[in-house]
Scaffold this motif. Structure first.
Motif, mmCIF file in Angstrom:
data_model
loop_
_atom_site.group_PDB
_atom_site.id
_atom_site.type_symbol
_atom_site.label_atom_id
_atom_site.label_comp_id
_atom_site.label_asym_id
_atom_site.label_seq_id
_atom_site.Cartn_x
_atom_site.Cartn_y
_atom_site.Cartn_z
ATOM 1 N N LYS A 25 0.881 -1.195 0.036
ATOM 2 C CA LYS A 25 0.274 -0.285 -0.502
ATOM 3 C C LYS A 25 0.960 1.411 -0.108
ATOM 4 C CE LYS A 25 -3.729 -2.636 2.854
ATOM 5 N NZ LYS A 25 -4.296 -1.923 4.132
ATOM 6 N N PRO A 26 0.249 1.893 -0.588
ATOM 7 C CA PRO A 26 1.228 3.505 -0.614
ATOM 8 C C PRO A 26 0.762 3.739 1.414
ATOM 9 C CG PRO A 26 -0.769 3.812 -2.277
ATOM 10 C CD PRO A 26 -1.201 2.413 -1.473
ATOM 11 N N LEU A 27 2.304 5.281 1.539
ATOM 12 C CA LEU A 27 1.901 5.613 2.391
ATOM 13 C C LEU A 27 2.648 6.932 2.177
ATOM 14 C CD1 LEU A 27 1.437 5.010 5.850
ATOM 15 C CD2 LEU A 27 3.582 4.169 5.859
ATOM 16 N N VAL A 28 2.402 7.100 2.947
ATOM 17 C CA VAL A 28 3.189 9.398 3.468
ATOM 18 C C VAL A 28 3.810 8.855 4.529
ATOM 19 C CG1 VAL A 28 2.535 11.319 3.547
ATOM 20 C CG2 VAL A 28 1.491 10.032 1.506
ATOM 21 N N HIS A 29 4.794 9.448 4.409
ATOM 22 C CA HIS A 29 5.547 8.857 6.372
ATOM 23 C C HIS A 29 5.462 10.775 6.741
ATOM 24 C CE1 HIS A 29 6.836 4.616 6.118
ATOM 25 N NE2 HIS A 29 7.116 5.265 4.711
ATOM 26 N N LEU A 30 5.838 12.011 6.033
ATOM 27 C CA LEU A 30 5.925 12.603 5.793
ATOM 28 C C LEU A 30 5.137 13.258 5.150
ATOM 29 C CD1 LEU A 30 6.700 15.562 8.173
ATOM 30 C CD2 LEU A 30 9.139 14.556 6.503
ATOM 31 N N VAL A 80 -0.177 13.377 -4.543
ATOM 32 C CA VAL A 80 -0.416 11.821 -4.724
ATOM 33 C C VAL A 80 0.778 10.886 -4.984
ATOM 34 C CG1 VAL A 80 -1.996 11.343 -6.650
ATOM 35 C CG2 VAL A 80 -2.411 13.295 -6.239
ATOM 36 N N VAL A 81 0.615 9.997 -3.560
ATOM 37 C CA VAL A 81 0.869 8.704 -3.950
ATOM 38 C C VAL A 81 0.927 7.074 -4.049
ATOM 39 C CG1 VAL A 81 3.131 7.382 -2.185
ATOM 40 C CG2 VAL A 81 2.414 9.856 -2.235
ATOM 41 N N ALA A 82 1.514 7.229 -5.242
ATOM 42 C CA ALA A 82 0.859 5.719 -5.824
ATOM 43 C C ALA A 82 1.412 3.844 -5.604
ATOM 44 C CB ALA A 82 0.508 5.952 -7.409
ATOM 45 N N LYS A 83 0.546 2.872 -5.571
ATOM 46 C CA LYS A 83 1.910 2.027 -5.492
ATOM 47 C C LYS A 83 1.086 0.847 -5.310
ATOM 48 C CE LYS A 83 5.150 -0.305 -2.416
ATOM 49 N NZ LYS A 83 6.258 -0.599 -3.263
#
Length: 206
Positions: A25-30, A80-83
């Motif tokens: 899954k895509p994830l945003v840490h910061l 936008v983060v894709a995976k």
């Protein structure tokens, strides 16, 4: 013209089969955008740490000239983060101000005896230190005692401006006090729920 400086790095860590499943899954840490209040000629610094492929989108919303509800120009910075066919989004909204601008400061009131107290903070993360006060006046049609940045001023009910805070950043803690009127002492329903002051700002990088 929108100017952006940015840094980023992607993180993918596989410890076990279980964490490997979640890493799909895509994830945003910061994700940060600074500063959050700028002028049209300023650039912003965007930084992120994500798991997946990152794309930064920008969108400008023009200022509203509605006399009943004027709003400054804003810019939306959307990451936008894709995976693996999935994506997530994070949006930060930045206000765009003129070199000279106006801003109202409004805080909720608390009764203390015969006095109303309204206090709060203009977030330095949002405003920074470059928006300097030129003048301050009451926005509540009553005399107000105002404290900010180690200075104190009395704002007259007639709306005349005070220059006591001239050159001081608007960010930081504010305290506003006023006396209750005779009518408010007799009927607490007349007590205003908020106190407002009106400020004139000058942007300076000095």
């Amino acid at each position: 013209m929108i100017k952006i400086k940015y840094t980023f790095f992607s993180v993918v860590v596989l410890f076990t089969i279980i964490t490997g499943t979640f890493s799909c899954k895509p994830l945003v840490h910061l994700y940060t955008v600074q500063p959050m209040t700028i002028t049209a000629d300023d650039s912003v610094f965007v930084s992120w740490s994500v798991r997946g492929k990152a794309t930064l989108l920008t969108h400008t919303i023009p200022a509203s000239v509605d006399p009943d509800n004027p709003q400054p120009e804003t810019r939306e910075y959307t990451l936008v983060v894709a995976k693996k066919g999935k994506e997530i989004k994070r949006t930060v909204i930045v206000d765009v101000r003129d070199l000279h601008s106006a801003d109202d400061i409004v805080f909720t009131t608390l009764r203390k005896g015969d006095t109303l107290l309204a206090e709060g903070e203009k977030d330095i993360k949002k405003w920074g230190n470059h928006f300097l006060l030129q003048s301050v006046m009451t926005g509540s049609d009553r005399d107000l005692a105002v404290s900010h940045a180690g200075k104190m001023a009395t704002l007259n009910a007639d709306g005349s401006p005070s220059m006591v805070f001239n050159g001081v950043p608007n960010s930081g803690k504010w305290e506003i006090r006023c006396l209750l009127t005779a009518a408010e002492k007799q009927d607490s329903s007349r007590i205003p729920g908020k106190l407002r002051i009106h400020t004139i700002l000058l942007y300076s990088k000095q």
